[in-house]
Motif scaffolding. Structure first.
Motif, PDB file in Angstrom:
ATOM      1  N   ILE A 171       0.812  -1.307  -0.036  1.00 17.16           N
ATOM      2  CA  ILE A 171       0.121  -0.039   0.064  1.00 17.16           C
ATOM      3  C   ILE A 171       0.949   1.415   0.026  1.00 17.16           C
ATOM      4  O   ILE A 171       0.518   2.069  -0.607  1.00 17.16           O
ATOM      5  CB  ILE A 171      -0.933  -0.070   1.128  1.00 17.16           C
ATOM      6  N   LEU A 172       1.826   1.182   0.901  1.00  8.59           N
ATOM      7  CA  LEU A 172       2.918   2.382   1.095  1.00  8.59           C
ATOM      8  C   LEU A 172       3.386   2.633  -0.383  1.00  8.59           C
ATOM      9  O   LEU A 172       3.973   4.014  -0.673  1.00  8.59           O
ATOM     10  CB  LEU A 172       3.626   2.430   2.264  1.00  8.59           C
ATOM     11  N   LEU A 173       4.152   1.421  -0.840  1.00  8.26           N
ATOM     12  CA  LEU A 173       4.874   1.639  -2.095  1.00  8.26           C
ATOM     13  C   LEU A 173       4.133   2.242  -3.119  1.00  8.26           C
ATOM     14  O   LEU A 173       4.311   2.948  -4.009  1.00  8.26           O
ATOM     15  CB  LEU A 173       5.646   0.422  -2.094  1.00  8.26           C
ATOM     16  N   ARG A 174       2.913   1.836  -3.479  1.00  8.51           N
ATOM     17  CA  ARG A 174       2.056   2.246  -4.282  1.00  8.51           C
ATOM     18  C   ARG A 174       1.734   3.771  -4.161  1.00  8.51           C
ATOM     19  O   ARG A 174       2.054   4.629  -5.264  1.00  8.51           O
ATOM     20  CB  ARG A 174       0.552   1.731  -4.328  1.00  8.51           C
ATOM     21  N   TRP A 175       1.623   4.408  -2.815  1.00  5.07           N
ATOM     22  CA  TRP A 175       1.614   5.824  -2.601  1.00  5.07           C
ATOM     23  C   TRP A 175       2.899   6.396  -3.015  1.00  5.07           C
ATOM     24  O   TRP A 175       2.829   7.463  -3.560  1.00  5.07           O
ATOM     25  CB  TRP A 175       1.239   5.944  -1.139  1.00  5.07           C
ATOM     26  N   GLN A 189      10.163   8.892   1.506  1.00  4.96           N
ATOM     27  CA  GLN A 189      10.901   7.356   2.063  1.00  4.96           C
ATOM     28  C   GLN A 189      10.356   7.552   3.613  1.00  4.96           C
ATOM     29  O   GLN A 189      10.400   6.416   4.141  1.00  4.96           O
ATOM     30  CB  GLN A 189      12.477   7.573   2.053  1.00  4.96           C
ATOM     31  N   LYS A 190      10.495   8.478   4.414  1.00  6.80           N
ATOM     32  CA  LYS A 190      10.267   8.469   5.570  1.00  6.80           C
ATOM     33  C   LYS A 190       8.946   8.223   6.067  1.00  6.80           C
ATOM     34  O   LYS A 190       8.685   7.156   6.986  1.00  6.80           O
ATOM     35  CB  LYS A 190      10.628   9.888   6.549  1.00  6.80           C
ATOM     36  N   GLY A 195       5.304   3.348   8.505  1.00  8.96           N
ATOM     37  CA  GLY A 195       4.428   2.379   8.327  1.00  8.96           C
ATOM     38  C   GLY A 195       2.905   2.819   8.629  1.00  8.96           C
ATOM     39  O   GLY A 195       2.427   4.084   8.617  1.00  8.96           O
ATOM     40  N   ALA A 196       2.272   2.133   9.317  1.00 11.23           N
ATOM     41  CA  ALA A 196       0.676   2.312   9.316  1.00 11.23           C
ATOM     42  C   ALA A 196       0.191   1.948  10.490  1.00 11.23           C
ATOM     43  O   ALA A 196       0.950   1.103  11.515  1.00 11.23           O
ATOM     44  CB  ALA A 196      -0.281   1.875   8.188  1.00 11.23           C
ATOM     45  N   PHE A 197      -1.209   1.973  11.032  1.00 12.56           N
ATOM     46  CA  PHE A 197      -1.771   1.475  12.099  1.00 12.56           C
ATOM     47  C   PHE A 197      -3.210   1.022  11.653  1.00 12.56           C
ATOM     48  O   PHE A 197      -3.774   1.531  10.825  1.00 12.56           O
ATOM     49  CB  PHE A 197      -1.953   2.676  13.189  1.00 12.56           C
ATOM     50  N   VAL A 198      -3.682   0.307  12.600  1.00 15.21           N
ATOM     51  CA  VAL A 198      -5.190  -0.357  12.300  1.00 15.21           C
ATOM     52  C   VAL A 198      -5.906   0.304  13.731  1.00 15.21           C
ATOM     53  O   VAL A 198      -5.434   0.147  14.648  1.00 15.21           O
ATOM     54  CB  VAL A 198      -5.110  -1.622  12.087  1.00 15.21           C
ATOM     55  N   THR A 199      -6.956   0.890  13.426  1.00 13.55           N
ATOM     56  CA  THR A 199      -7.718   1.273  14.573  1.00 13.55           C
ATOM     57  C   THR A 199      -9.342   0.676  14.646  1.00 13.55           C
ATOM     58  O   THR A 199      -9.559   0.445  13.435  1.00 13.55           O
ATOM     59  CB  THR A 199      -7.933   3.023  14.409  1.00 13.55           C
ATOM     60  N   PRO A 200      -9.874   0.497  15.595  1.00 13.66           N
ATOM     61  CA  PRO A 200     -10.982   0.064  15.785  1.00 13.66           C
ATOM     62  C   PRO A 200     -12.385   0.364  15.271  1.00 13.66           C
ATOM     63  O   PRO A 200     -13.045   1.182  16.023  1.00 13.66           O
ATOM     64  CB  PRO A 200     -11.041  -0.452  17.232  1.00 13.66           C
ATOM     65  N   GLU A 221       1.304  10.808   8.314  1.00 14.89           N
ATOM     66  CA  GLU A 221       0.676  12.418   7.826  1.00 14.89           C
ATOM     67  C   GLU A 221       0.931  13.473   8.690  1.00 14.89           C
ATOM     68  O   GLU A 221       1.215  14.467   8.263  1.00 14.89           O
ATOM     69  CB  GLU A 221      -0.968  12.190   8.070  1.00 14.89           C
ATOM     70  N   ASN A 222       1.626  13.128   9.952  1.00  9.65           N
ATOM     71  CA  ASN A 222       2.211  14.210  10.660  1.00  9.65           C
ATOM     72  C   ASN A 222       3.449  14.922  10.045  1.00  9.65           C
ATOM     73  O   ASN A 222       3.653  15.982  10.061  1.00  9.65           O
ATOM     74  CB  ASN A 222       2.716  13.822  12.030  1.00  9.65           C
ATOM     75  N   GLU A 223       4.440  13.786   9.442  1.00 11.41           N
ATOM     76  CA  GLU A 223       5.218  14.371   8.740  1.00 11.41           C
ATOM     77  C   GLU A 223       5.071  14.958   7.640  1.00 11.41           C
ATOM     78  O   GLU A 223       5.738  15.940   7.390  1.00 11.41           O
ATOM     79  CB  GLU A 223       6.248  12.972   8.475  1.00 11.41           C
ATOM     80  N   LEU A 224       4.095  14.693   6.861  1.00  9.23           N
ATOM     81  CA  LEU A 224       3.575  15.582   5.590  1.00  9.23           C
ATOM     82  C   LEU A 224       3.033  16.840   5.789  1.00  9.23           C
ATOM     83  O   LEU A 224       3.535  17.628   5.369  1.00  9.23           O
ATOM     84  CB  LEU A 224       2.371  14.609   4.887  1.00  9.23           C
TER      85      LEU A 224
END
Length: 431
Positions: A171-175, A189-190, A195-200, A221-224
């Motif tokens: 998913i991240l490489l497609r982005w 790259q950063k 990576g990612a997280f899953v939330t309930p 997204e914080n980094e962006l």
């Protein structure tokens, strides 16, 4: 914008303070990793101005994209596999692949059978477990909002989201491979490495939402956000004001998160040199146009995962849609006069510059002291969490805060306003 607390220096100071708060808190946590996200991590809000978004990540648990080898992970790590079949874009089910050595009780109690011999982790059960946890002294629990557990202690409101780390390289490489003007390759790259997280929380329209989880990219997204230039940040702030103060959604039919994604797409698709002070109103109009189209079509692509529609199941009815589209169209035709619709901007424009600048400086100083007070208090806690308030630096910070509030109280006396409660003055200045 600087006087209102959106300048680059105060944004950086806020970000640094919350990063330090996380570092200090995580040094004392073992099973959980705490990450500040949202407007606080972006440095865009004062301490009491909006909710403090906190992401709590359970250590020792990893969720892997299908096809990723779990063999390289430590034996004690609990592994779930993402199953995106028959889930709306950006959502998944979590199949237990490996127990590890010991499953935490909160995870164990949320496991369920899917009826086909597979063990799933239920998002609904997981969230319910955290809703029954013991509250802190003075803490009030509020109604759940999506994956978050909102609560408050006095004027401080917190949105807590309990999550797991997610490794989804495809998913991240497609982005990352998209053609773009922004962000720079090192930032791309950063974001990938974060990576990612899953939330309930499942998709609202799914009959299986109780076992679905949403894939999120909070730290990326914080980094962006931190890589946007000043003009792009100001566009984001102004569009957020439009949503909050002009459109005034009641049931989150449109959110500041959609606005953030509008700014991300604008930044990615246009040369960065075009975003400067002289073009601010041009880009504000472009952002309003994208907001108008999103409302009109009830569709807007998620920046990290374009297949996901951020407006899906937003509950926007035709009458409201028509009203908002007309309002935004009028704003687009007003040019710079659009700002007069925004209460905070309008007040800043009509205020006398001297008292406004004086108050702005006092408020910034008080805010920075409040952030220092929080972090220093944590450093002065004993093993039982009791703060040693007699510590010299804590006393110095507190004394200077009182001095500032007294100065402000005296100034507003001269303006004919009687306000004697120091707590009320502090809350007023930090909201």
């Amino acid at each position: 914008m600087n006087c209102l607390g959106y300048g680059s220096h105060i944004r950086q100071a806020r970000r640094d303070a919350y990063m330090e708060w996380d570092r200090l808190r995580n040094a004392r946590l073992h099973a959980i990793l705490l990450i500040t996200t949202g407007s606080k991590a972006e440095g865009l809000t004062r301490p009491y101005e909006s909710d403090m978004d906190k992401l709590f990540v359970v250590r020792g648990v990893i969720c892997l994209e299908s096809g990723v080898n779990s063999g390289i992970l430590p034996r004690e790590t609990i592994v779930f596999t993402l199953n995106t079949d028959m889930c709306y874009h950006g959502h998944c089910r979590l199949h237990l692949e490996r127990h590890g050595i010991m499953i935490p009780q909160v995870v164990h109690d949320a496991l369920c059978d899917d009826g086909n011999g597979h063990v799933l982790l239920s998002s609904a059960l997981y969230l319910d477990i955290y809703n029954t946890m013991e509250l802190m002294q003075g803490e009030v629990l509020h109604e759940n909002a999506g994956p978050s557990r909102p609560s408050s202690i006095g004027s401080l409101h917190t949105d807590s989201v309990y999550s797991f780390r997610c490794h989804c390289p495809c998913i991240l490489l497609r982005w990352a491979k998209r053609s773009r003007h922004w962000p720079q390759p090192d930032i791309v790259q950063k974001v990938v490495t974060l990576g990612a997280f899953v939330t309930p929380v499942g998709f609202k329209c799914s009959e299986y939402q109780h076992v679905e989880w949403r894939i999120c990219f909070n730290t990326g997204e914080n980094e962006l956000m931190n890589s946007l230039n000043n003009t792009q940040v100001y566009i984001y702030v102004l569009l957020k004001m439009v949503v909050k103060d002009v459109l005034k959604p009641v049931k989150k039919e449109i959110t500041s998160y959609t606005v953030k994604n509008i700014v991300f797409w604008l930044a990615e698709n246009n040369p960065q040199a075009q975003f400067n002070e002289s073009t601010l109103f041009y880009w504000l109009r472009e952002g309003l146009d994208q907001l108008r189209v999103a409302i009109l079509k009830i569709h807007f692509q998620y920046y990290m995962l374009p297949e996901r529609n951020l407006m899906a199941a937003c509950g926007l009815d035709e009458r409201q849609k028509s009203t908002w589209v007309n309002t935004i169209t009028d704003m687009m035709n007003e040019g710079s006069n659009t700002l007069l619709r925004l209460p905070r901007i309008r007040k800043a424009i009509i205020s006398h510059p001297e008292p406004m600048m004086w108050y702005s400086k006092k408020r910034v100083e008080l805010e920075l002291l409040q952030l220092k007070l929080w972090n220093r208090s944590m450093q002065c806690e004993d093993a039982n969490g009791v703060v040693k308030f007699s510590e010299p630096m804590l006393q110095a910070i507190n004394n200077r805060m009182i001095e500032i509030m007294r100065e402000v109280r005296q100034r507003i006396y001269w303006e004919g306003i009687w306000l004697d409660d120091m707590d009320e003055i502090r809350n007023m200045m930090l909201m």
